[in-house]
Write an enzyme that holds these catalytic residues in place. Sequence first.
Site, mmCIF file in Angstrom:
data_model
loop_
_atom_site.group_PDB
_atom_site.id
_atom_site.type_symbol
_atom_site.label_atom_id
_atom_site.label_comp_id
_atom_site.label_asym_id
_atom_site.label_seq_id
_atom_site.Cartn_x
_atom_site.Cartn_y
_atom_site.Cartn_z
ATOM 1 N N TRP A 79 0.823 -1.206 0.000
ATOM 2 C CA TRP A 79 0.000 0.000 0.000
ATOM 3 C C TRP A 79 0.864 1.266 0.000
ATOM 4 C CZ3 TRP A 79 -2.712 -2.714 4.598
ATOM 5 C CH2 TRP A 79 -3.470 -3.793 4.115
ATOM 6 N N GLU B 168 -0.068 -8.203 16.895
ATOM 7 C CA GLU B 168 -1.485 -8.076 17.234
ATOM 8 C C GLU B 168 -2.359 -9.301 16.955
ATOM 9 O OE1 GLU B 168 -2.165 -3.275 17.201
ATOM 10 O OE2 GLU B 168 -3.145 -4.465 15.646
ATOM 11 N N TYR C 205 -3.688 3.018 21.523
ATOM 12 C CA TYR C 205 -3.907 4.238 20.739
ATOM 13 C C TYR C 205 -4.378 5.304 21.709
ATOM 14 C CZ TYR C 205 -2.413 2.171 16.530
ATOM 15 O OH TYR C 205 -1.582 1.620 15.582
ATOM 16 N N GLU D 20 4.052 -0.704 19.174
ATOM 17 C CA GLU D 20 3.177 0.131 18.339
ATOM 18 C C GLU D 20 2.250 0.947 19.216
ATOM 19 O OE1 GLU D 20 1.228 -1.868 15.017
ATOM 20 O OE2 GLU D 20 -0.589 -0.691 15.378
#
Length: 325
Positions: free
Chosen positions: A59, A159, A220, A248
Site C-alpha cells: 500500500w 497483534e 492508541y 506500536e
Amino acid sequence: MKKIFLMLFLSGLLSIPAFAQNTDWVAQNGRLKVKDGKIVNSKNVPPQLRGISLSWSIWQGRKYYNPQVVSWLQSDFNINLLRVSMAVQPDSGYLQQPAEQEKLVVKTVDAAIANGLYVLIDWHDHHADQHLAPSKAFFTKMAKRYAGKPNVIYEVFNEPEKIAWQTVKDYATQVIAAIRKYDATNLIIVGSPTWDQDIDVAAKDPIKGYENIAYSFHFYASDPNHQEVLMKKADEAIAAGLPIMVTEWGVGEANGNGEFNLEKTNNWLAWMERNQLSWANWNITDKNETTAILQPGASIKGKWKPEALTPAGQYIRTQLRKLNH
C-alpha cells in the site's frame, strides 16, 4: 486539523529543537537482554529506546522502505529504534510474494544497521498462528542473516486478535525455537491476545525455557477504550515482572483515524517514561489518517520540511528530538 496545529503551537510543540546529533545507539548500548523483568542494555540499564514504525510494507507506506528515509529518521527525527512492519496476509504480502517482501525487509533492516539503530523485524500479521510454517521459514532466514548483529529484534506476532493466549504461546514457542537454532541471544518480542492488549494474561503464564523474551503492548492514546482500564492491564503485567516493549502506539484511535487528543497522548507518553518502556510510534505513511506521520505526497526520500508533517508527525518528531539524548 487547524485546532490541532493551534494546540501544538501554543504548547511549544511546533518549535524546532537544535538539530539532532548523529549517534550510534547500538555502539552505545550493546546487545539488549532481559534481566529482572526488564529489557536492559549491556550495562544492565534500561535503554528506553524511542522510535517510529514504518507502515505495512504494501500500500502507500511501501514507498518509504528505503535507505534515504531510514537515514533521515535517524538524523532529523533522532530515532534510535525502527520497526519494519512486513505485511503477511494481505494481497502482495509475504504469503503471496515472499521473495519480494524479504528483499524489501533486508534492504531496510540493513539501512537501519548502517545508521546505528535498533530494528524490529515485525511479522505484521493478525493471524500468525495460521501461518506457522512460513513464519518459521522467514525467521530462520532472518536469524541466519542477523545472528551476531545486536541491532536486530525479532517481533514474531503483530497483534493477535481475540484468540486464546495458549494459541499465541504455542505459535510463539515454535518460532522462538526456529530463531534460537541460529541466533542464541538477540531479543525476541511476543504478542498477546486482543491486539496486544491482554498483556496481563500473558504475565500470568509467560513462555519459559528461553532467555531474552519480552512482550509487546499496543495502545492508541486518544481512543476512549484505551485509557485507564488498558493502562491498568499493563501496570499489572509490569508489577508481575513481565518485560514489555510498546512496539506500536498512535496518537489517534485504534482504527488509525479519529481524534488526536493532546492531553490523553501526553498522559500515555508520561506513563511510558515513568516505566522506562521502549516504544515505536505508528506510522510512516502519507495516508490521510490521524496517526500518519506524513502529509499526502511527502517525498519518498525523506528530507521533509515541517509542513510535510501531519500534526502527529510534528508532535512525534518534537518528542523524539527532546527525549532521545
